[in-house]
Scaffold this motif. Structure first.
Motif, PDB file in Angstrom:
ATOM      1  N   ASN A 223       9.756   1.208  -2.942  1.00  0.00           N
ATOM      2  CA  ASN A 223       8.949   1.229  -4.912  1.00  0.00           C
ATOM      3  C   ASN A 223      10.584   0.732  -5.208  1.00  0.00           C
ATOM      4  OD1 ASN A 223       8.012   1.428  -6.975  1.00  0.00           O
ATOM      5  ND2 ASN A 223       8.238   3.518  -7.261  1.00  0.00           N
TER       6      ASN A 223
ATOM      7  N   SER B  32       6.589   7.109  -7.631  1.00  0.00           N
ATOM      8  CA  SER B  32       5.460   6.619  -9.227  1.00  0.00           C
ATOM      9  C   SER B  32       4.285   6.261  -8.484  1.00  0.00           C
ATOM     10  CB  SER B  32       6.284   5.058  -9.790  1.00  0.00           C
ATOM     11  OG  SER B  32       5.056   5.105 -10.098  1.00  0.00           O
TER      12      SER B  32
ATOM     13  N   LYS C 247       1.801   6.115 -10.437  1.00  0.00           N
ATOM     14  CA  LYS C 247       1.220   4.646 -10.770  1.00  0.00           C
ATOM     15  C   LYS C 247       1.650   2.982  -9.858  1.00  0.00           C
ATOM     16  CE  LYS C 247       1.470   1.063 -15.188  1.00  0.00           C
ATOM     17  NZ  LYS C 247       1.625   0.070 -13.422  1.00  0.00           N
TER      18      LYS C 247
END
Length: 290
Positions: A135, A162, A164
């Motif tokens: 990420n 994260s 999401k």
């Protein structure tokens, strides 16, 4: 087989400090050094030093040609690392005397990778190859989706964390690795434990306590203890572990063997300062006494 890594490339600016700063605290550093780093670069170096054929897909700024060249020196294919803009991604790292660290990331070129570069790179991939993302770049979902469509094996390292980002790629991956804090945050965010997400292989790293492996297809759960060492710098230890696991699997090792080898690599790495430049090669991992 080969590993294709959509990965960040950082200049790690490392400050040695007596302890990790508290909010509002000012400290004088006792040293400063600049190393090759970034989760992506660390994983590529680790996998290459573990004997895998590694292709890195990424970007540096005009100030980061040295970082691309350093990856090449470690045996990583750098043909798909572009020069974009002026600023290579940076990490400002404080390393305390006990080996713990804090890290601030300046994204830079690693978040400007072009989809055309990913497509051109993966056009050379073959059935059985592995693709890994983290990420710290853009195009994670697009890359994972393309790799899945091509029938490649897709791994995701869920850091920087994260919920999401994990949720967005989860349908495309068959290998997920995250630490125990990230695993807890993911469960809180999605209402499912990592092993309930439908990902075949889930690894939860436990720092000095080792790692857990869940093979969800057959309900396998195993724990692997870490080696006891005196840490000097833990920066990049998880990336080293991940790179070694993927390299072991790429060479046809069973997961248990790949995890034990990765544990040894991580243990050696934390006894040295720096990130990518401190990752041991396979010969060291096999011969150094711990």
């Amino acid at each position: 087989m080969a590993i294709w890594n959509l990965g960040s490339i950082n200049a790690d600016i490392v400050y040695s400090v007596p302890h990790i700063l508290a909010p509002g605290e000012t400290l004088s550093s006792t040293g400063r050094a600049i190393y090759l780093g970034g989760k992506g670069a660390n994983m590529s170096v680790a996998a290459a030093r573990a004997g895998a054929q590694v292709h890195h897909i990424g970007a540096v700024g005009a100030d980061g040609i040295w970082a691309r060249d350093r990856l090449l020196e470690y045996g990583v294919d750098t043909r798909y690392i572009e020069t974009i803009g002026d600023l290579t991604s940076q990490a400002i790292i404080a390393v305390a005397d006990d080996g713990e660290n804090t890290i601030i990331i300046q994204p830079g070129a690693s978040t400007l990778i072009r989809l055309e570069s990913v497509q051109a790179a993966l056009s050379e991939a073959h059935t059985g190859d592995r693709v890994v993302c983290q990420n710290e770049t853009n195009l994670q979902v697009e890359t994972a989706a393309l790799a899945k469509q091509m029938g490649l094996k897709v791994a995701y390292a869920a850091a920087p964390f994260s919920a999401k980002a994990v949720s967005d790629v989860i349908e495309f991956i068959d290998f997920l690795i995250l630490n125990e804090v990230e695993a807890r945050q993911l469960t809180e965010a999605l209402g499912k434990t990592p092993q309930e997400l439908g990902v075949r292989d889930v690894i939860i790293t436990l720092g000095s306590r080792g790692a857990e492996w869940f093979e969800t297809e057959h309900g396998i759960h195993k724990t692997f203890e870490a080696y006891k060492v005196e840490p000097v710098d833990t920066t990049g230890a998880g990336d080293t572990f991940t790179g070694y696991v993927l390299a072991g699997l790429d060479r046809g090792q069973p997961m248990e063997q790949a995890l034990r080898t990765a544990n040894r690599a991580g243990a050696i790495m934390v006894t040295r300062k720096g990130a990518a430049d401190s990752i041991p090669d396979l010969h060291e991992v096999q011969t150094v006494r711990l």
